[in-house]
Design an enzyme around this catalytic site. Sequence first.
Site, PDB file in Angstrom:
ATOM      1  N   TYR A  37     -71.215 -58.962 -85.972  1.00 35.11           N
ATOM      2  CA  TYR A  37     -72.535 -58.445 -86.098  1.00 35.11           C
ATOM      3  C   TYR A  37     -73.580 -59.090 -86.760  1.00 35.11           C
ATOM      4  O   TYR A  37     -74.617 -58.834 -87.024  1.00 35.11           O
ATOM      5  CB  TYR A  37     -72.219 -56.971 -86.710  1.00 35.11           C
ATOM      6  CG  TYR A  37     -71.449 -56.039 -85.768  1.00 35.11           C
ATOM      7  CD1 TYR A  37     -71.946 -55.538 -84.667  1.00 35.11           C
ATOM      8  CD2 TYR A  37     -70.401 -55.496 -86.420  1.00 35.11           C
ATOM      9  CE1 TYR A  37     -70.960 -54.693 -84.076  1.00 35.11           C
ATOM     10  CE2 TYR A  37     -69.395 -54.724 -85.636  1.00 35.11           C
ATOM     11  CZ  TYR A  37     -69.875 -54.386 -84.511  1.00 35.11           C
ATOM     12  OH  TYR A  37     -69.241 -53.538 -83.761  1.00 35.11           O
TER      13      TYR A  37
ATOM     14  N   HIS B 233     -77.549 -53.514 -78.067  1.00 34.84           N
ATOM     15  CA  HIS B 233     -76.021 -53.784 -78.733  1.00 34.84           C
ATOM     16  C   HIS B 233     -76.318 -55.190 -79.261  1.00 34.84           C
ATOM     17  O   HIS B 233     -76.530 -56.079 -78.654  1.00 34.84           O
ATOM     18  CB  HIS B 233     -74.901 -53.558 -77.830  1.00 34.84           C
ATOM     19  CG  HIS B 233     -74.945 -51.893 -77.194  1.00 34.84           C
ATOM     20  ND1 HIS B 233     -74.368 -51.115 -77.958  1.00 34.84           N
ATOM     21  CD2 HIS B 233     -75.207 -51.475 -76.106  1.00 34.84           C
ATOM     22  CE1 HIS B 233     -74.501 -50.096 -77.394  1.00 34.84           C
ATOM     23  NE2 HIS B 233     -75.055 -50.184 -76.185  1.00 34.84           N
ATOM     24  N   ILE B 234     -75.747 -55.405 -80.445  1.00 38.96           N
ATOM     25  CA  ILE B 234     -75.639 -56.563 -81.221  1.00 38.96           C
ATOM     26  C   ILE B 234     -74.538 -57.446 -80.448  1.00 38.96           C
ATOM     27  O   ILE B 234     -74.892 -58.615 -80.335  1.00 38.96           O
ATOM     28  CB  ILE B 234     -75.398 -56.411 -82.819  1.00 38.96           C
ATOM     29  CG1 ILE B 234     -76.649 -55.291 -83.357  1.00 38.96           C
ATOM     30  CG2 ILE B 234     -75.441 -57.452 -83.249  1.00 38.96           C
ATOM     31  CD1 ILE B 234     -76.317 -54.765 -84.705  1.00 38.96           C
TER      32      ILE B 234
ATOM     33  N   ASN C 261     -79.999 -48.414 -80.942  1.00 39.07           N
ATOM     34  CA  ASN C 261     -78.560 -48.929 -80.974  1.00 39.07           C
ATOM     35  C   ASN C 261     -77.867 -47.611 -81.179  1.00 39.07           C
ATOM     36  O   ASN C 261     -77.469 -47.323 -82.533  1.00 39.07           O
ATOM     37  CB  ASN C 261     -78.316 -50.098 -81.886  1.00 39.07           C
ATOM     38  CG  ASN C 261     -76.880 -50.492 -81.704  1.00 39.07           C
ATOM     39  OD1 ASN C 261     -76.008 -50.105 -81.163  1.00 39.07           O
ATOM     40  ND2 ASN C 261     -76.671 -51.613 -82.208  1.00 39.07           N
TER      41      ASN C 261
ATOM     42  N   ALA D 251     -71.138 -46.599 -81.887  1.00 37.68           N
ATOM     43  CA  ALA D 251     -70.093 -45.956 -81.008  1.00 37.68           C
ATOM     44  C   ALA D 251     -70.174 -44.621 -80.126  1.00 37.68           C
ATOM     45  O   ALA D 251     -69.779 -44.474 -79.148  1.00 37.68           O
ATOM     46  CB  ALA D 251     -68.978 -45.619 -81.921  1.00 37.68           C
TER      47      ALA D 251
ATOM     48  N   ARG E  17     -69.976 -56.210 -93.485  1.00 38.16           N
ATOM     49  CA  ARG E  17     -68.684 -56.620 -93.115  1.00 38.16           C
ATOM     50  C   ARG E  17     -68.702 -57.053 -91.587  1.00 38.16           C
ATOM     51  O   ARG E  17     -69.657 -56.866 -91.012  1.00 38.16           O
ATOM     52  CB  ARG E  17     -67.895 -55.356 -93.033  1.00 38.16           C
ATOM     53  CG  ARG E  17     -67.630 -54.779 -94.401  1.00 38.16           C
ATOM     54  CD  ARG E  17     -66.649 -53.423 -94.469  1.00 38.16           C
ATOM     55  NE  ARG E  17     -65.656 -53.503 -93.356  1.00 38.16           N
ATOM     56  CZ  ARG E  17     -65.095 -52.351 -92.820  1.00 38.16           C
ATOM     57  NH1 ARG E  17     -65.628 -51.426 -93.135  1.00 38.16           N
ATOM     58  NH2 ARG E  17     -64.210 -52.548 -92.244  1.00 38.16           N
TER      59      ARG E  17
ATOM     60  N   PRO F 181     -74.160 -44.653 -85.789  1.00 37.83           N
ATOM     61  CA  PRO F 181     -73.257 -44.742 -86.999  1.00 37.83           C
ATOM     62  C   PRO F 181     -72.582 -46.093 -87.238  1.00 37.83           C
ATOM     63  O   PRO F 181     -72.447 -46.954 -86.535  1.00 37.83           O
ATOM     64  CB  PRO F 181     -71.949 -43.813 -86.145  1.00 37.83           C
ATOM     65  CG  PRO F 181     -72.532 -43.151 -85.256  1.00 37.83           C
ATOM     66  CD  PRO F 181     -73.776 -43.652 -84.815  1.00 37.83           C
ATOM     67  N   ASN F 182     -72.491 -46.321 -88.586  1.00 34.88           N
ATOM     68  CA  ASN F 182     -72.011 -47.505 -89.068  1.00 34.88           C
ATOM     69  C   ASN F 182     -72.848 -48.647 -89.267  1.00 34.88           C
ATOM     70  O   ASN F 182     -72.518 -49.651 -89.723  1.00 34.88           O
ATOM     71  CB  ASN F 182     -70.488 -47.861 -88.386  1.00 34.88           C
ATOM     72  CG  ASN F 182     -69.717 -46.760 -88.768  1.00 34.88           C
ATOM     73  OD1 ASN F 182     -69.493 -46.416 -90.018  1.00 34.88           O
ATOM     74  ND2 ASN F 182     -69.008 -46.293 -87.844  1.00 34.88           N
TER      75      ASN F 182
ATOM     76  N   ARG G 142     -65.890 -56.871 -75.093  1.00 29.12           N
ATOM     77  CA  ARG G 142     -64.960 -56.479 -76.067  1.00 29.12           C
ATOM     78  C   ARG G 142     -63.900 -55.189 -75.320  1.00 29.12           C
ATOM     79  O   ARG G 142     -63.766 -55.572 -74.054  1.00 29.12           O
ATOM     80  CB  ARG G 142     -65.888 -55.585 -77.060  1.00 29.12           C
ATOM     81  CG  ARG G 142     -66.702 -56.769 -77.816  1.00 29.12           C
ATOM     82  CD  ARG G 142     -67.484 -56.279 -78.947  1.00 29.12           C
ATOM     83  NE  ARG G 142     -66.664 -55.839 -80.182  1.00 29.12           N
ATOM     84  CZ  ARG G 142     -67.091 -54.890 -81.170  1.00 29.12           C
ATOM     85  NH1 ARG G 142     -68.412 -54.786 -80.965  1.00 29.12           N
ATOM     86  NH2 ARG G 142     -66.611 -54.382 -81.960  1.00 29.12           N
TER      87      ARG G 142
ATOM     88  N   GLU H 125     -82.026 -49.983 -74.844  1.00 27.43           N
ATOM     89  CA  GLU H 125     -80.560 -49.817 -75.450  1.00 27.43           C
ATOM     90  C   GLU H 125     -80.488 -51.245 -75.900  1.00 27.43           C
ATOM     91  O   GLU H 125     -80.427 -52.048 -75.206  1.00 27.43           O
ATOM     92  CB  GLU H 125     -79.638 -49.152 -74.482  1.00 27.43           C
ATOM     93  CG  GLU H 125     -78.276 -49.272 -75.066  1.00 27.43           C
ATOM     94  CD  GLU H 125     -77.319 -48.572 -74.187  1.00 27.43           C
ATOM     95  OE1 GLU H 125     -77.545 -48.405 -72.730  1.00 27.43           O
ATOM     96  OE2 GLU H 125     -75.920 -48.602 -74.447  1.00 27.43           O
TER      97      GLU H 125
END
Length: 144
Positions: free
Chosen positions: A23, A100-101, A74, A77, A18, A10-11, A107, A98
């Site tokens: 990212y 993640h950018i 990836n 969420a 954005r 997602p996204n 975070r 796996e």
Amino acid sequence: MTKILLLNGPNLNLLGQRQPEIYGSETLDDVIADCTELCKTLGFELEAKQSNHEGLLVDWIQDARGDSGGIVINPGALSHTSVAILDALNAFEGPVMEVHISNIHRRERFRHHSYVSGRAEGVIAGFGTQGYGFALQRLKTLLA
Ligand code: CA2
């Protein structure tokens, strides 16, 4: 030729549009183009897909059984929430990387745990979109 499935959750279709401070500025199309080029040198055929829908990602992971040699994912969420994606990956016989950018450990606390990490052969986080290339290179070693 070994097929590799590159999945984005997602996204991630919004990459480069954005939040470049988190990212980066590459779009998902840029990432896929870079990965396709790299796969040519590694001797892989790349199939790249993105969805905002958990069930579709599960369907694609199931379809990869007997079809793809490895998966780079990836989950976005859904990493932090989805037992369904974990179960689907557990039914896949090949190696899973796996990506993640961002560095999810720097975070919010809810991003520190990923259901997928317990299944993945490797986890890459915080290397920006370069992480996808590292994951493909690692798959080359694992599948040799
Ligand atoms: O760092 C990553 O790659 C994440 O998987 C990205 C997810 C986030 O929920 C994970 O905790 C870490 C979010 C992807 C959203 O992507 C966007 C990209 C550009 C603009 C807006 C969202």
